[in-house]
Scaffold this active site. Sequence first.
Site, PDB file in Angstrom:
ATOM      1  N   GLY A 142       0.852  -1.207   0.000  1.00  0.00           N
ATOM      2  CA  GLY A 142       0.000   0.000   0.000  1.00  0.00           C
ATOM      3  C   GLY A 142       0.873   1.237   0.000  1.00  0.00           C
ATOM      4  O   GLY A 142       0.564   2.240   0.622  1.00  0.00           O
ATOM      5  N   GLY A 143       1.974   1.151  -0.747  1.00  0.00           N
ATOM      6  CA  GLY A 143       2.986   2.215  -0.711  1.00  0.00           C
ATOM      7  C   GLY A 143       2.714   3.375  -1.646  1.00  0.00           C
ATOM      8  O   GLY A 143       3.575   4.230  -1.831  1.00  0.00           O
ATOM      9  N   ASP A 147       0.901  -1.888  -4.587  1.00  0.00           N
ATOM     10  CA  ASP A 147      -0.330  -1.113  -4.380  1.00  0.00           C
ATOM     11  C   ASP A 147      -1.288  -1.541  -5.485  1.00  0.00           C
ATOM     12  O   ASP A 147      -0.949  -2.387  -6.332  1.00  0.00           O
ATOM     13  CB  ASP A 147      -0.049   0.409  -4.425  1.00  0.00           C
ATOM     14  CG  ASP A 147      -1.087   1.215  -3.625  1.00  0.00           C
ATOM     15  OD1 ASP A 147      -2.283   1.124  -3.977  1.00  0.00           O
ATOM     16  OD2 ASP A 147      -0.720   1.905  -2.676  1.00  0.00           O
ATOM     17  N   ARG A 187       2.659   1.926   5.751  1.00  0.00           N
ATOM     18  CA  ARG A 187       2.564   3.246   6.379  1.00  0.00           C
ATOM     19  C   ARG A 187       1.174   3.823   6.116  1.00  0.00           C
ATOM     20  O   ARG A 187       0.764   3.982   4.962  1.00  0.00           O
ATOM     21  CB  ARG A 187       3.627   4.197   5.824  1.00  0.00           C
ATOM     22  CG  ARG A 187       3.518   5.574   6.487  1.00  0.00           C
ATOM     23  CD  ARG A 187       4.621   6.516   6.077  1.00  0.00           C
ATOM     24  NE  ARG A 187       4.391   7.050   4.746  1.00  0.00           N
ATOM     25  CZ  ARG A 187       5.056   8.084   4.233  1.00  0.00           C
ATOM     26  NH1 ARG A 187       6.007   8.668   4.949  1.00  0.00           N
ATOM     27  NH2 ARG A 187       4.813   8.511   3.023  1.00  0.00           N
ATOM     28  N   HIS A 233      -4.932   2.362   8.848  1.00  0.00           N
ATOM     29  CA  HIS A 233      -5.855   3.337   9.476  1.00  0.00           C
ATOM     30  C   HIS A 233      -7.038   3.664   8.556  1.00  0.00           C
ATOM     31  O   HIS A 233      -8.032   4.193   9.002  1.00  0.00           O
ATOM     32  CB  HIS A 233      -5.102   4.598   9.944  1.00  0.00           C
ATOM     33  CG  HIS A 233      -4.777   5.591   8.880  1.00  0.00           C
ATOM     34  ND1 HIS A 233      -4.578   6.928   9.148  1.00  0.00           N
ATOM     35  CD2 HIS A 233      -4.600   5.459   7.524  1.00  0.00           C
ATOM     36  CE1 HIS A 233      -4.306   7.576   8.019  1.00  0.00           C
ATOM     37  NE2 HIS A 233      -4.308   6.714   7.032  1.00  0.00           N
TER      38      HIS A 233
HETATM   39  C1  LIG Z   1      -3.226   6.523   3.089  1.00  0.00           C
HETATM   40  S1  LIG Z   1      -2.486   5.854   1.664  1.00  0.00           S
HETATM   41  C2  LIG Z   1      -0.832   5.591   2.218  1.00  0.00           C
HETATM   42  C3  LIG Z   1       0.129   5.482   1.073  1.00  0.00           C
HETATM   43  C4  LIG Z   1       1.590   5.284   1.491  1.00  0.00           C
HETATM   44  N1  LIG Z   1       1.792   4.107   2.291  1.00  0.00           N
HETATM   45  C5  LIG Z   1       2.082   6.498   2.234  1.00  0.00           C
HETATM   46  O1  LIG Z   1       2.286   6.436   3.434  1.00  0.00           O
HETATM   47  O2  LIG Z   1       2.220   7.548   1.586  1.00  0.00           O
HETATM   48  C6  LIG Z   1      -3.157   4.210   1.620  1.00  0.00           C
HETATM   49  C7  LIG Z   1      -2.682   3.414   0.429  1.00  0.00           C
HETATM   50  O3  LIG Z   1      -3.328   2.123   0.478  1.00  0.00           O
HETATM   51  C8  LIG Z   1      -3.555   1.739  -0.861  1.00  0.00           C
HETATM   52  N2  LIG Z   1      -4.565   0.697  -0.939  1.00  0.00           N
HETATM   53  C9  LIG Z   1      -5.892   0.821  -0.715  1.00  0.00           C
HETATM   54  N3  LIG Z   1      -6.528  -0.346  -0.913  1.00  0.00           N
HETATM   55  C10 LIG Z   1      -5.576  -1.218  -1.285  1.00  0.00           C
HETATM   56  C11 LIG Z   1      -5.609  -2.593  -1.636  1.00  0.00           C
HETATM   57  N4  LIG Z   1      -6.766  -3.275  -1.655  1.00  0.00           N
HETATM   58  N5  LIG Z   1      -4.456  -3.183  -1.955  1.00  0.00           N
HETATM   59  C12 LIG Z   1      -3.281  -2.490  -1.948  1.00  0.00           C
HETATM   60  N6  LIG Z   1      -3.186  -1.192  -1.625  1.00  0.00           N
HETATM   61  C13 LIG Z   1      -4.323  -0.567  -1.301  1.00  0.00           C
HETATM   62  C14 LIG Z   1      -4.008   3.038  -1.503  1.00  0.00           C
HETATM   63  O4  LIG Z   1      -3.974   2.979  -2.915  1.00  0.00           O
HETATM   64  C15 LIG Z   1      -3.045   4.029  -0.917  1.00  0.00           C
HETATM   65  O5  LIG Z   1      -1.899   4.168  -1.703  1.00  0.00           O
END
Ligand SMILES: C[S@@+](CC[C@H](N)C(=O)[O-])C[C@H]1O[C@@H](n2cnc3c(N)ncnc32)[C@H](O)[C@@H]1O
Length: 397
Positions: free
Chosen positions: A233-234, A258, A294, A298
Amino acid sequence: MATSISEITRAVEALLANPPPIEDRKDGEAELLFDAMDRLRVALEKPEQTVNRIIFSCRTLPIIKIAQGMGIFDAFAAAGHDKPLSLDQLDKQTKGDRPMLVRILRLLITEKVVTKANDLFTLAPFAFQFRNDTVSGEVIKHFHNTALTAIQAPNYLKARDYMSPDDAYDAPHQFANNTKKHYFDWLADDEERQRPFNATMSLPRHDNQNQWFDIYPVRERLDDKSHVFIDLGGGAGHDVASLKSRFPDLPGRLVLQDLPAVVKGVELPSGIEVIPHNMFEPQPIKGARAYYMRTVLHDWPDKQALEVLARTREAMGKSSILLINENVLSEGGADDTPVVAHTDFTMMLNFSSHERTEAEWTELLQKANLKVIKVWKPQQTIKSRALFEAMRADASL
Ligand SMILES: C[S@@+](CC[C@H](N)C(=O)[O-])C[C@H]1O[C@@H](n2cnc3c(N)ncnc32)[C@H](O)[C@@H]1O
């Protein structure tokens, strides 16, 4: 000591004429002053002044977004910093008619974004970042989307007797945007939503002067050529790219995962692999040394957060580490910075989720059959951030 209103005004004007540079300020000193000034303002305002301030405050963001759309910030930026512009000059370089320009300038002046002297307008230095080709400009677009949901939240909560939402598919977001789609699927449908979101995520985290790898023993834990580090989820990979830039010689694999729409076309320094992956599906990389997230969990209420942790736990070997870099709420709930309090509200608006206390994070990880080895915290006065290091309950370092 200044105690009358006029003495304090003179002291503030003197400070304004010669503000100390940011690097010369003691840690937290200015914030103490802001807090005192905010409280003083409420104490001195007539009640109707306080009410006016509150009822108009929700308009600041739309006003900035209108000015951005009209190209007002772009016009100032094209002229150069500190270069005042006349109404004629601004009119020639912006979209819309002259009455609209005058109306928006009038509002920008009340918001202290623009000043006017001798019939010339000057943009405040901080506002140059609102022009259209900047990350901060994109942040305005992203938070305007969230503001549309915030405006509808009272109606959503009233209809639900003000009970805390816990269904990611029935959040204020679905109510306000008239959709059944989860927030992330809704983002992916429109580049004008996804791009500003990604830009917002790329900003350095609030009150987080320390990067997680400054407080975590990277050399001790991640320095082996057999190691795989996964930023799950980066987003667009800014965090794993920072790790690479701080430790260019770290052996082993660095992987960004992601959703496909998010990592499509992402360009990262060589040596970082990009693997589209939905974290609710089985994790394709088994036994990695570190699964790092990261501010990912949440976004999810406990039900879905536990599903993500289960998929990760299934992939973890006995020497795998789970690193959760997250906001942490104070115990008791009323001792948090405005940014943390608002982030918690945003989690509710978009996801029916919430920020968690240290005890809640630890409990969540335990429910996922993981044990917390150590909670790493930044030094200084930052209490709102922590890096949870966990392993399978049956493993040890
Ligand atoms: C709040 S952002 C945080 C992004 C990054 N980790 C950062 O700290 O900048 C949450 C991330 O989770 C990803 N995400 C949401 N659902 C997801 C899924 N089913 N599988 C993988 N990533 C996912 C989103 O695309 C987003 O990039």
